[in-house]
Design a protein around this motif. Sequence first.
Motif, PDB file in Angstrom:
ATOM      1  N   ALA A   6       0.967   3.428  -5.176  1.00  0.00           N
ATOM      2  CA  ALA A   6       2.441   3.837  -4.198  1.00  0.00           C
ATOM      3  C   ALA A   6       2.378   4.925  -4.065  1.00  0.00           C
ATOM      4  O   ALA A   6       3.345   5.441  -2.827  1.00  0.00           O
ATOM      5  CB  ALA A   6       3.566   3.884  -5.670  1.00  0.00           C
ATOM      6  N   ALA A   7       1.474   5.935  -4.627  1.00  0.00           N
ATOM      7  CA  ALA A   7       1.595   7.214  -3.661  1.00  0.00           C
ATOM      8  C   ALA A   7       1.171   7.201  -2.080  1.00  0.00           C
ATOM      9  O   ALA A   7       1.627   8.059  -1.886  1.00  0.00           O
ATOM     10  CB  ALA A   7       0.428   8.645  -4.794  1.00  0.00           C
ATOM     11  N   ASN A   8      -0.106   6.710  -2.198  1.00  0.00           N
ATOM     12  CA  ASN A   8      -0.496   6.254  -0.649  1.00  0.00           C
ATOM     13  C   ASN A   8       0.396   6.393  -0.030  1.00  0.00           C
ATOM     14  O   ASN A   8       0.718   5.942   0.923  1.00  0.00           O
ATOM     15  CB  ASN A   8      -2.230   5.831  -1.170  1.00  0.00           C
ATOM     16  N   LEU A   9       1.501   4.394  -0.415  1.00  0.00           N
ATOM     17  CA  LEU A   9       2.844   4.341   0.504  1.00  0.00           C
ATOM     18  C   LEU A   9       3.214   5.162   0.763  1.00  0.00           C
ATOM     19  O   LEU A   9       4.151   5.645   2.060  1.00  0.00           O
ATOM     20  CB  LEU A   9       2.942   3.269  -0.285  1.00  0.00           C
ATOM     21  N   ALA A  35      -3.594   1.885   2.426  1.00  0.00           N
ATOM     22  CA  ALA A  35      -3.463   2.536   0.952  1.00  0.00           C
ATOM     23  C   ALA A  35      -4.036   1.676  -0.300  1.00  0.00           C
ATOM     24  O   ALA A  35      -4.708   2.457  -1.104  1.00  0.00           O
ATOM     25  CB  ALA A  35      -1.946   2.105   0.720  1.00  0.00           C
ATOM     26  N   TRP A  36      -4.412   0.432   0.162  1.00  0.00           N
ATOM     27  CA  TRP A  36      -5.088  -0.597  -1.432  1.00  0.00           C
ATOM     28  C   TRP A  36      -6.441   0.148  -1.418  1.00  0.00           C
ATOM     29  O   TRP A  36      -7.124   0.885  -2.143  1.00  0.00           O
ATOM     30  CB  TRP A  36      -5.352  -2.030  -0.388  1.00  0.00           C
ATOM     31  N   ILE A  37      -7.007   0.453   0.286  1.00  0.00           N
ATOM     32  CA  ILE A  37      -8.507   0.625   0.039  1.00  0.00           C
ATOM     33  C   ILE A  37      -8.865   2.119   0.073  1.00  0.00           C
ATOM     34  O   ILE A  37      -9.902   2.505  -1.117  1.00  0.00           O
ATOM     35  CB  ILE A  37      -9.525   1.274   1.399  1.00  0.00           C
ATOM     36  N   ALA A  38      -8.026   3.380   0.118  1.00  0.00           N
ATOM     37  CA  ALA A  38      -7.932   4.042  -0.813  1.00  0.00           C
ATOM     38  C   ALA A  38      -7.611   4.298  -2.280  1.00  0.00           C
ATOM     39  O   ALA A  38      -7.844   4.870  -3.356  1.00  0.00           O
ATOM     40  CB  ALA A  38      -6.517   5.722  -0.073  1.00  0.00           C
ATOM     41  N   MET A  60     -14.745  -6.238  -3.055  1.00  0.00           N
ATOM     42  CA  MET A  60     -14.337  -7.662  -2.080  1.00  0.00           C
ATOM     43  C   MET A  60     -12.915  -6.925  -1.892  1.00  0.00           C
ATOM     44  O   MET A  60     -12.951  -8.081  -0.576  1.00  0.00           O
ATOM     45  CB  MET A  60     -14.001  -8.374  -3.328  1.00  0.00           C
ATOM     46  N   VAL A  61     -12.356  -6.253  -1.743  1.00  0.00           N
ATOM     47  CA  VAL A  61     -10.679  -6.842  -1.112  1.00  0.00           C
ATOM     48  C   VAL A  61     -10.600  -5.937  -0.221  1.00  0.00           C
ATOM     49  O   VAL A  61     -10.886  -6.626   1.125  1.00  0.00           O
ATOM     50  CB  VAL A  61      -9.958  -6.376  -2.362  1.00  0.00           C
ATOM     51  N   ALA A  62     -11.475  -4.749  -0.648  1.00  0.00           N
ATOM     52  CA  ALA A  62     -11.916  -4.154   0.907  1.00  0.00           C
ATOM     53  C   ALA A  62     -12.334  -4.557   1.865  1.00  0.00           C
ATOM     54  O   ALA A  62     -12.000  -3.907   3.050  1.00  0.00           O
ATOM     55  CB  ALA A  62     -12.302  -2.856   0.431  1.00  0.00           C
ATOM     56  N   ALA A  63     -13.827  -4.883   1.294  1.00  0.00           N
ATOM     57  CA  ALA A  63     -14.690  -5.763   2.791  1.00  0.00           C
ATOM     58  C   ALA A  63     -14.000  -6.478   3.127  1.00  0.00           C
ATOM     59  O   ALA A  63     -13.889  -7.360   4.987  1.00  0.00           O
ATOM     60  CB  ALA A  63     -16.212  -6.668   1.699  1.00  0.00           C
ATOM     61  N   LYS A  64     -13.322  -7.978   3.142  1.00  0.00           N
ATOM     62  CA  LYS A  64     -12.293  -8.797   3.782  1.00  0.00           C
ATOM     63  C   LYS A  64     -11.382  -7.701   4.421  1.00  0.00           C
ATOM     64  O   LYS A  64     -10.666  -8.800   5.651  1.00  0.00           O
ATOM     65  CB  LYS A  64     -11.271  -9.457   2.337  1.00  0.00           C
TER      66      LYS A  64
END
Length: 231
Positions: A62-65, A74-77, A98-102
Amino acid sequence: MVILLGMLGCLGTGYLFYDSWIGSICLLPAVVILCRWYGAFRKRRQKARMLLEFKELLYALAANLRTGYAMENAWIAAGKDIQLLYPQGCLLSGELEMVAAKLHLNVPIEKAVREFAQRSCLEEIDSFAEVLATAKRSGGNLVHMMEKTITVITEKIELEQEIQTMLSGKRLEQRILCGMPILMLLYLRLTNPSYLNCMYHNWIGISIMTVCLAGTGIAAYWGSRIVGIEV
């Protein structure tokens, strides 16, 4: 180790109640129940820790968004922030990587998060993935929708944590009460063994001891069910 400790506990309890190694051996099948209970206990602890980490992930997301990051960035950070927050070991670390790699392979974030939710088997993560997929399909103000969703999910997680905190004292009381019959019997065996002679090596005493042992087990089971409240 759990099986070994369970076997020792069953042998000791059987000898304490029946004054016979035959009775102790008859209690050995209860090790299966103890192992299942321990497995459920570890699963609950792991779920609680994963929810705590996921709550912190949502806060960071939420802070990144709010600062203008795209959803993927935002998810990766946020994943990197969580790994820094839990340097001793993060249960979600592998999943976040795994999510970041995808995402680096241009896989849609809603698909990557959906697969993450399916592997985690947690309702909160599944709800977040569902809302994320819906928001991506419908368009609109993605940041606003995600902030509202994150607020609702984090409040639910915090409510569950508050309930578990309030119940922790009751759980301790329940465990003490369930252990009292065994402790009282052990105290009598150590201080005045002749007091319990009438309860051993005769069918009436064995029947009474069996009823007491079964009652203690049933009380422990129902007590754990009563204090095992989930949101």
